[in-house]
Design an enzyme around this catalytic site. Structure first.
Site, PDB file in Angstrom:
ATOM      1  N   GLY A   1       0.902  -1.094  -0.109  1.00 33.79           N
ATOM      2  CA  GLY A   1       0.143   0.010   0.105  1.00 33.79           C
ATOM      3  C   GLY A   1       0.873   1.276   0.047  1.00 33.79           C
ATOM      4  O   GLY A   1       0.524   2.254  -0.727  1.00 33.79           O
TER       5      GLY A   1
ATOM      6  N   ASP B   1      -1.202  -5.314  11.326  1.00 31.53           N
ATOM      7  CA  ASP B   1      -1.454  -6.238   9.907  1.00 31.53           C
ATOM      8  C   ASP B   1      -0.619  -7.452  10.036  1.00 31.53           C
ATOM      9  O   ASP B   1       0.218  -7.502   9.012  1.00 31.53           O
ATOM     10  CB  ASP B   1      -1.028  -5.219   9.016  1.00 31.53           C
ATOM     11  CG  ASP B   1      -1.630  -5.696   7.722  1.00 31.53           C
ATOM     12  OD1 ASP B   1      -2.606  -6.472   7.610  1.00 31.53           O
ATOM     13  OD2 ASP B   1      -1.292  -5.305   6.659  1.00 31.53           O
TER      14      ASP B   1
END
Length: 270
Positions: free
Chosen positions: A60, A174
């Protein structure tokens, strides 16, 4: 300048700056005076101008490239995508949080570059990410049961350090197979701290925007936004099941009656 002073200088501006412009100005001052900051031209040369053949992956934040310094040291360079507004926040977050941690099972931040592009420089981890080995039939056999056990143990030690032994408690948010890198000795290293949060001492949880990867986030965190170290523990449990089964949680297809790996495990136990 010592490494500890370098890290303190990274952290300092983020406490004092309240907006993007002042953060970038402070980072620029550090870049001008800190001998540990990487020169942009050095990283361009090391990565052969970020040649596609040197690309290790895409996140990302932006693409990651392999590089080699004049000294012969191999590095991994994470390059902020120009169109990534979220990536700018992740750059700041990852720089200040990784500056605080030093552990065998956490990827090492070697330095950074802020102008003319934002780059983070890490140790190069040659065996790439766990997902690339675990979920491909041609590489899965390299992960025998001894290595899988050692990976589980190593990630657990890295999380224990982040949660209990680091300068401040850090929640990764994450944890997943693609964020676990393996070095030449198959030692696992937790990576990608763009979503990580500091956890205030003495609190049972913090309320925060939901962040993470579907299939790895704890249900109570998704539903209520109450973040604690249990969120990382849940994600770690999913990774353990993936290591044992060799199946991806979010693309599980062993049983058409089950939506994911966790559902399959639950029904199998019952």
């Amino acid at each position: 300048m010592t490494k500890s002073n370098f890290f303190r200088n990274i952290i300092k501006p983020f406490h004092s700056s309240s907006n993007k412009e002042s953060q970038e100005e402070d980072l620029g001052k550090i870049a001008a005076h800190d001998q540990k900051v990487f020169n942009f031209e050095t990283l361009v040369f090391a990565t052969r101008n970020f040649h596609p053949d040197n690309k290790l992956g895409q996140g990302g934040f932006g693409p990651v490239f392999k590089g080699k310094l004049d000294s012969g040291e191999e590095i991994a360079v994470k390059k902020l995508a120009h169109t990534s507004n979220q990536g700018k926040k992740e750059f700041v977050n990852e720089a200040k949080l990784l500056a605080r941690v030093q552990h065998r099972n956490v990827v090492s931040l070697l330095g950074y570059c802020v102008s003319p592009e934002k780059l983070l420089v890490y140790e190069y981890v040659p065996n790439e990410s766990l997902d690339k080995l675990l979920f491909k039939s041609r590489t899965r056999d390299t992960l025998d049961w001894k290595r899988r056990y050692d990976i589980i143990s190593g990630v657990a030690k890295g999380l224990q350090y982040l949660h209990e032994d680091a300068h401040d408690c850090i929640i990764h948010r994450d944890i997943k197979a693609s964020n676990i890198l393996l070095d030449e000795n198959w030692v696992p290293k937790i990576a990608d701290f763009g979503m990580a949060k500091l956890y205030p001492e003495g609190q049972t949880h913090v309320n925060t925007r939901i962040a993470g990867t579907n299939g790895y986030m704890a249900p109570e965190y998704v539903m209520h936004g109450n973040l604690s170290i249990k969120a990382d523990v849940y994600s770690f449990g999913v990774v353990v099941l993936e290591l044992i089964s060799g199946q991806k949680n979010y693309t599980f297809d062993l049983d058409p009656e089950c939506q994911n790996l966790l559902d399959w495990v639950r029904t199998s136990i019952v």
